[in-house]
Design a protein around this motif. Sequence first.
Motif, short mmCIF file in Angstrom:
data_model
loop_
_atom_site.label_atom_id
_atom_site.label_comp_id
_atom_site.label_asym_id
_atom_site.label_seq_id
_atom_site.Cartn_x
_atom_site.Cartn_y
_atom_site.Cartn_z
N UNK A 31 0.59 -1.48 -0.18
CA UNK A 31 0.28 -0.19 0.29
C UNK A 31 0.52 1.07 0.11
N UNK A 32 1.59 1.21 0.85
CA UNK A 32 3.04 2.18 0.78
C UNK A 32 3.55 2.56 -0.44
N UNK A 33 3.57 1.77 -1.06
CA UNK A 33 5.12 1.19 -2.69
C UNK A 33 3.92 1.81 -3.31
N UNK A 208 8.13 1.12 8.42
CA UNK A 208 7.83 0.56 7.31
C UNK A 208 7.81 2.44 6.92
N UNK A 209 7.28 3.05 7.17
CA UNK A 209 7.76 4.57 7.12
C UNK A 209 8.99 5.19 6.62
N UNK A 285 5.85 7.71 5.14
CA UNK A 285 6.94 7.38 4.79
C UNK A 285 6.18 7.60 2.97
N UNK A 286 5.78 7.12 2.05
CA UNK A 286 5.23 7.52 1.30
C UNK A 286 5.51 8.54 0.70
N UNK A 287 5.09 9.88 1.56
CA UNK A 287 4.83 10.97 1.66
C UNK A 287 6.90 10.99 1.14
#
Length: 376
Positions: A31-33, A208-209, A285-287
């Motif tokens: 989801x993050x990626x 994960x972030x 993390x994604x940001x």
Amino acid sequence: MTGRDPGEAHRSSTPLELFVDLCFVVAVAQASESLHEALTLGHYASGALRFALVFFTVWWAWMNFTWFASAYDPDDTPYRLAVLVQTAGSLVLAAGVGRAFEHGDLLVITVGYVVLRTALAALWLRAGLADSVRRRTTLRFAMGVTICQLGWVGLLFLPPQARLPGIAVMILAEVMVPVWAQSAGMTPWHPRHIAERYELFTLIVLGESVAAATIAVRGAFDRHNGTVSLYALAGGGLLMAFAMWWLYFTRPAHLLLATTHRSHSRRFTWAYGHYLVFASATAEGAGLAAYADHLSRPVGSSPTGAAMAVTVPAAIFLTTVWVIHLRPHMRRTAESAPFVVAVVGILLATWSPAPALAAGVLLSGLVAVVTLRQRT
């Protein structure tokens, strides 16, 4: 499977629960990626919406398993096998995240989710057979979960334009199932166990972030051999991760769960509110990763949009942790003032030359204020 003692001493997460958490990490990472890719391409609104919907399935499956296991966990062979089926479902769900993000294809993610939830419905039925005192509650859970799974499958046959309203209806139905079921009686959940399980998942999403941001920043350094902006991003991101961890673990959650939050309204607010805590920490993390891409190859993203991808998740995380996790411990209204100032400052940092560093400094300053107040 008659229910565990809510006052059991030394209750902690089991190896099976920890293994389940590690498998859910895969779905969180996917989801993050996917959000990272959407933000890098400048798809801010659609990317955020799809992330919110996909992350709901991950969080909801994890949360329902966690609360069930806190009440009913005999750790026998049938239970272990049922949980492993749920784990397999979480991996199938993770495999479908990319297709759901890129093409709106819900088939694989729905299959994984249905496998997860059907195994849980079977466990609720088993609990109902053994626990005659709470049979009405457990059967309501089993019935509600099963009906919802039929609804999710039915969404696959709707035209694309009708799916988003259908998803909204299904999410509402899902979150109402525990409210309806526990109105017939409370399951014997353990306050310390629940608090530990939520704390562990907070560590997962924060980890994960950090991992997502580290990989992206490293890639940006490889392409540009380091710039002032990248150093500011790396330092600010690290400060943010440290401060987010510190603030969440400032107060132990089990003190609330064992006292004031035994009531349904407060317990559900705390439990459901953590969706924003977990989702915002993952989105951070994604940001950060998307902002690193913007600095090294600004294609498809705007400076303001890239900065908002860093500041908005941090503001949501801080606001939610303050409202549901820290504010109930506060005795005076003035104690909330530093949190309000920090949230406003983080949002204003969107227009600063180094949004991650500015947000990290603000969060670190808030940590200092909170820590000093605790010592006085």
